[in-house]
Design a protein around this motif. Structure first.
Motif, PDB file in Angstrom:
ATOM      1  N   UNK A 289      43.442  16.304 -11.863  1.00 11.91           N
ATOM      2  CA  UNK A 289      42.915  16.962 -13.048  1.00 11.91           C
ATOM      3  C   UNK A 289      41.796  17.932 -12.727  1.00 11.91           C
ATOM      4  N   UNK A 290      40.868  17.538 -11.831  1.00  9.57           N
ATOM      5  CA  UNK A 290      39.770  18.428 -11.477  1.00  9.57           C
ATOM      6  C   UNK A 290      40.293  19.699 -10.830  1.00  9.57           C
ATOM      7  N   UNK A 291      41.238  19.562  -9.924  1.00 13.94           N
ATOM      8  CA  UNK A 291      41.775  20.747  -9.247  1.00 13.94           C
ATOM      9  C   UNK A 291      42.524  21.663 -10.221  1.00 13.94           C
TER      10      UNK A 291
ATOM     11  N   UNK B 180      31.426  25.484 -20.584  1.00 13.50           N
ATOM     12  CA  UNK B 180      30.675  24.268 -20.247  1.00 13.50           C
ATOM     13  C   UNK B 180      30.718  23.288 -21.412  1.00 13.50           C
ATOM     14  N   UNK B 181      30.483  23.783 -22.613  1.00 12.42           N
ATOM     15  CA  UNK B 181      30.487  22.907 -23.795  1.00 12.42           C
ATOM     16  C   UNK B 181      31.874  22.319 -24.021  1.00 12.42           C
ATOM     17  N   UNK B 182      32.911  23.128 -23.838  1.00 13.90           N
ATOM     18  CA  UNK B 182      34.283  22.627 -23.973  1.00 13.90           C
ATOM     19  C   UNK B 182      34.552  21.515 -22.966  1.00 13.90           C
ATOM     20  N   UNK B 183      34.135  21.728 -21.708  1.00 14.63           N
ATOM     21  CA  UNK B 183      34.342  20.709 -20.690  1.00 14.63           C
ATOM     22  C   UNK B 183      33.589  19.427 -20.987  1.00 14.63           C
ATOM     23  N   UNK B 184      32.341  19.541 -21.419  1.00 11.20           N
ATOM     24  CA  UNK B 184      31.538  18.360 -21.731  1.00 11.20           C
ATOM     25  C   UNK B 184      32.121  17.596 -22.920  1.00 11.20           C
ATOM     26  N   UNK B 185      32.633  18.324 -23.913  1.00  6.51           N
ATOM     27  CA  UNK B 185      33.257  17.668 -25.056  1.00  6.51           C
ATOM     28  C   UNK B 185      34.507  16.912 -24.621  1.00  6.51           C
ATOM     29  N   UNK B 186      35.313  17.531 -23.757  1.00 10.05           N
ATOM     30  CA  UNK B 186      36.502  16.852 -23.243  1.00 10.05           C
ATOM     31  C   UNK B 186      36.152  15.638 -22.401  1.00 10.05           C
ATOM     32  N   UNK B 187      35.109  15.770 -21.580  1.00  7.96           N
ATOM     33  CA  UNK B 187      34.675  14.639 -20.756  1.00  7.96           C
ATOM     34  C   UNK B 187      34.229  13.480 -21.633  1.00  7.96           C
ATOM     35  N   UNK B 188      33.420  13.768 -22.644  1.00  7.76           N
ATOM     36  CA  UNK B 188      32.948  12.714 -23.545  1.00  7.76           C
ATOM     37  C   UNK B 188      34.109  12.050 -24.286  1.00  7.76           C
ATOM     38  N   UNK B 189      35.053  12.859 -24.759  1.00  7.35           N
ATOM     39  CA  UNK B 189      36.182  12.308 -25.498  1.00  7.35           C
ATOM     40  C   UNK B 189      37.056  11.401 -24.665  1.00  7.35           C
ATOM     41  N   UNK B 190      37.359  11.814 -23.441  1.00  7.09           N
ATOM     42  CA  UNK B 190      38.196  10.980 -22.571  1.00  7.09           C
ATOM     43  C   UNK B 190      37.496   9.690 -22.180  1.00  7.09           C
ATOM     44  N   UNK B 191      36.195   9.753 -21.910  1.00  8.36           N
ATOM     45  CA  UNK B 191      35.452   8.543 -21.556  1.00  8.36           C
ATOM     46  C   UNK B 191      35.401   7.572 -22.735  1.00  8.36           C
ATOM     47  N   UNK B 192      35.207   8.102 -23.927  1.00  2.83           N
ATOM     48  CA  UNK B 192      35.161   7.234 -25.101  1.00  2.83           C
ATOM     49  C   UNK B 192      36.507   6.549 -25.345  1.00  2.83           C
ATOM     50  N   UNK B 193      37.597   7.282 -25.151  1.00  6.89           N
ATOM     51  CA  UNK B 193      38.929   6.701 -25.349  1.00  6.89           C
ATOM     52  C   UNK B 193      39.246   5.638 -24.302  1.00  6.89           C
TER      53      UNK B 193
ATOM     54  N   UNK C  41      40.022  13.534 -17.997  1.00  9.46           N
ATOM     55  CA  UNK C  41      38.637  13.549 -17.539  1.00  9.46           C
ATOM     56  C   UNK C  41      38.465  14.544 -16.399  1.00  9.46           C
ATOM     57  N   UNK C  42      39.430  14.563 -15.481  1.00  3.60           N
ATOM     58  CA  UNK C  42      39.381  15.510 -14.375  1.00  3.60           C
ATOM     59  C   UNK C  42      39.504  16.943 -14.834  1.00  3.60           C
ATOM     60  N   UNK C  43      40.408  17.207 -15.780  1.00  9.71           N
ATOM     61  CA  UNK C  43      40.560  18.563 -16.317  1.00  9.71           C
ATOM     62  C   UNK C  43      39.247  19.055 -16.921  1.00  9.71           C
ATOM     63  N   UNK C  44      38.586  18.183 -17.664  1.00 11.40           N
ATOM     64  CA  UNK C  44      37.322  18.553 -18.303  1.00 11.40           C
ATOM     65  C   UNK C  44      36.239  18.807 -17.266  1.00 11.40           C
ATOM     66  N   UNK C  45      36.160  17.929 -16.265  1.00 13.86           N
ATOM     67  CA  UNK C  45      35.121  18.085 -15.244  1.00 13.86           C
ATOM     68  C   UNK C  45      35.355  19.341 -14.429  1.00 13.86           C
ATOM     69  N   UNK C  46      36.611  19.717 -14.234  1.00 17.35           N
ATOM     70  CA  UNK C  46      36.915  20.949 -13.520  1.00 17.35           C
ATOM     71  C   UNK C  46      36.320  22.164 -14.215  1.00 17.35           C
TER      72      UNK C  46
END
Length: 489
Positions: free
Chosen positions: A329-331, A351-364, A384-389
């Motif tokens: 996902x990160x790659x 950055x905000x889009x990625x952080x929102x995706x990271x938070x959402x995946x972690x919560x799920x 989570x990897x896609x968001x962190x990328x």
């Protein structure tokens, strides 16, 4: 009349062609060496954790004593990161980077040959010294090789070790410990290190600042003492207890020394840590967002393998394989961000889009409660990897956009230090959370896994990702305009 004939001058032999040093683009050369060094460095952190139980059995020491293997490394890391930028500017970035790679590689071999725990801890300290110089100097070389309008490419390169190494470490570590010996988790660095050192020696060009100034000894002593004390306290707090005098004194003393460091460095004409760079709005905002995002991401990657093994009953190998979607996902996220989204959205929104995706995946992830839901967990790991990328690409492309080439070495040291503190803090916080909630509970007189502890920790990680949005909101795309250019094939 006799004609005068001039003697024939000897014909000079044609000059021998000079042997030319093989040339290669510095963008390629620096990228290859730095990615190899970072891969070795990041993987070492995760791969060693897998080997700790075997090391304890080999040396006949209690599990609590094995903390020194990680702590010695982290403390040494904290000492040398602040000095790395100056050393690269003063003695040459190529020289210091190769010294760091060589030191890390040699120390890895010595770790594998250690005959007791004391020797192993001492050699881990040497590893930390090499690692502390490797990251900031390599990053400075990378950003000097790539002009601002190509920083997006450099950022996507950095995602390779960031993504693959944490996911591959547990899998490779489990295989090596099971099939060979715990010593091979250190010996494996020898092959990567020799290849990176040889390639760099042959192809890297030297980079040196013409006027690096005098070495700030006071700054080095204060930064090393302060950061080391804080890192020790933060890393040991979850195990020993945050109220233990050893922890409270360490963190309090370290914080006091760091406060003094700020005072001294701001008054110095040639500081080791150029804290005034934090007055640069773009550098401050992206560095802070990246540090908090790293706390959430690496903290979660610390909790998830424990959740898999202790909570869901997976083997170490199964746990490692289930984390691999994160690396993929990160790659993928880095390529999507660098090739499409960054230029269309700009760093702030990405950055905000990625952080929102990271938070959402972690919560799920906090909703996963059985092995039958592992497919959903793999999907969330990929997400989570896609968001962190997106976060990695956008922050690292923008961070150095307004930093001058002269300050790049110092900026990379400061950036690396804040990210390292974020990593240690995130892991310590989440470890404290699931320990406090409890990882087991009693059912009919038997201890069974308490998934609530892991779920709570993942929710805290999601909250950290949300908090990282606050500094991200202060990013201005206009400050990073030099990095947002039309893509040329």
């Amino acid at each position: 009349m006799i004609e005068h004939v001039s003697p024939i001058a000897p014909v000079a032999a044609p000059p021998r062609p000079r042997r030319r040093t093989p040339s290669l683009s510095q963008k390629v050369s620096v990228s290859v060496v730095f990615v190899a060094a970072m891969f070795m460095n990041i993987m070492d952190i995760t791969i060693v954790n897998v080997a700790l139980p075997a090391i304890g059995r080999q040396f006949g020491v209690a599990e609590a004593s094995l903390d020194a293997v990680a702590t010695g490394y982290l403390v040494s890391l904290a000492v040398f990161i602040p000095a790395a930028g100056y050393l690269g500017d003063r003695f040459g970035s190529k020289r210091i980077l190769l010294l760091a790679v060589g030191l890390f590689t040699a120390a890895s071999v010595l770790c594998g040959l250690a005959g007791n725990l004391g020797e192993l801890v001492a050699f881990r300290v040497l590893q930390g010294a090499g690692s502390g110089m490797m990251t900031p100097v390599g990053m400075a070389m990378l950003y000097r090789a790539f002009p601002p309008h190509e920083r997006l490419r450099a950022s996507s390169i950095l995602t390779v070790p960031t993504a693959v190494a944490p996911a591959l470490g547990p899998v490779l570590g489990g295989a090596l410990v099971t099939s060979l010996s715990w010593r091979w988790v250190f010996f494996v660095n020898l092959f990567i290190g020799i290849a990176a050192f040889g390639f760099g020696l042959f192809f890297l060009a030297e980079q040196r600042e013409p006027r690096p100034g005098r070495f700030d000894l006071a700054g080095f002593v204060l930064s090393g003492t302060g950061f080391a004390a804080v890192m020790y306290g933060v890393s040991q707090g979850p195990g020993i207890g945050w109220t233990h005098p050893q922890i409270t004194v360490s963190i309090a003393a370290g914080s006091a020394v760091l406060a003094l460091l700020v005072r001294v460095e701001l008054r110095s004409s040639n500081p080791l840590l150029r804290l005034r760079l934090l007055g640069n709005r773009l550098f401050r905002s992206t560095s802070t967002a990246m540090a908090v995002a790293t706390a959430a991401f690496l903290g979660a990657l610390f909790v998830i393998p424990l959740f898999f093994q202790l909570g869901l009953g997976l083997t170490a190998l199964q746990s490692g394989l289930n984390t691999l979607p994160e690396a993929l996902g990160v790659m993928l996220g880095a390529q999507l961000g660098s090739r499409v989204l960054y230029r269309r959205l700009g760093p702030r929104r990405l950055i905000i889009l990625g952080l929102t995706g990271l938070a959402g995946n972690l919560a799920l992830m906090a909703l996963i409660s059985s092995r039958t839901e592992l497919w959903w967990m793999r999907v969330l790991m990929l997400g989570m990897g896609l968001a962190m990328g997106q976060i990695v690409v956008s922050t690292q492309a923008a961070t150095f956009a307004t930093v001058s080439p002269t300050d790049t070495g110092h900026a990379s040291s400061l950036f690396s230090m804040t990210r390292q503190l974020g990593s240690a803090t995130g892991i310590a916080l989440l470890a404290t959370v699931f320990t406090a909630v409890g990882t087991t509970r009693q059912v009919a007189g038997h201890a069974v896994p308490n998934l609530t502890g892991y779920h709570t920790a993942l929710l805290i990680a999601a909250l950290l990702a949300v908090l990282a949005i606050v500094p991200a909101l202060t990013v201005r795309d206009s400050d990073a305009a030099s990095t947002v250019v039309s893509h040329s094939p």
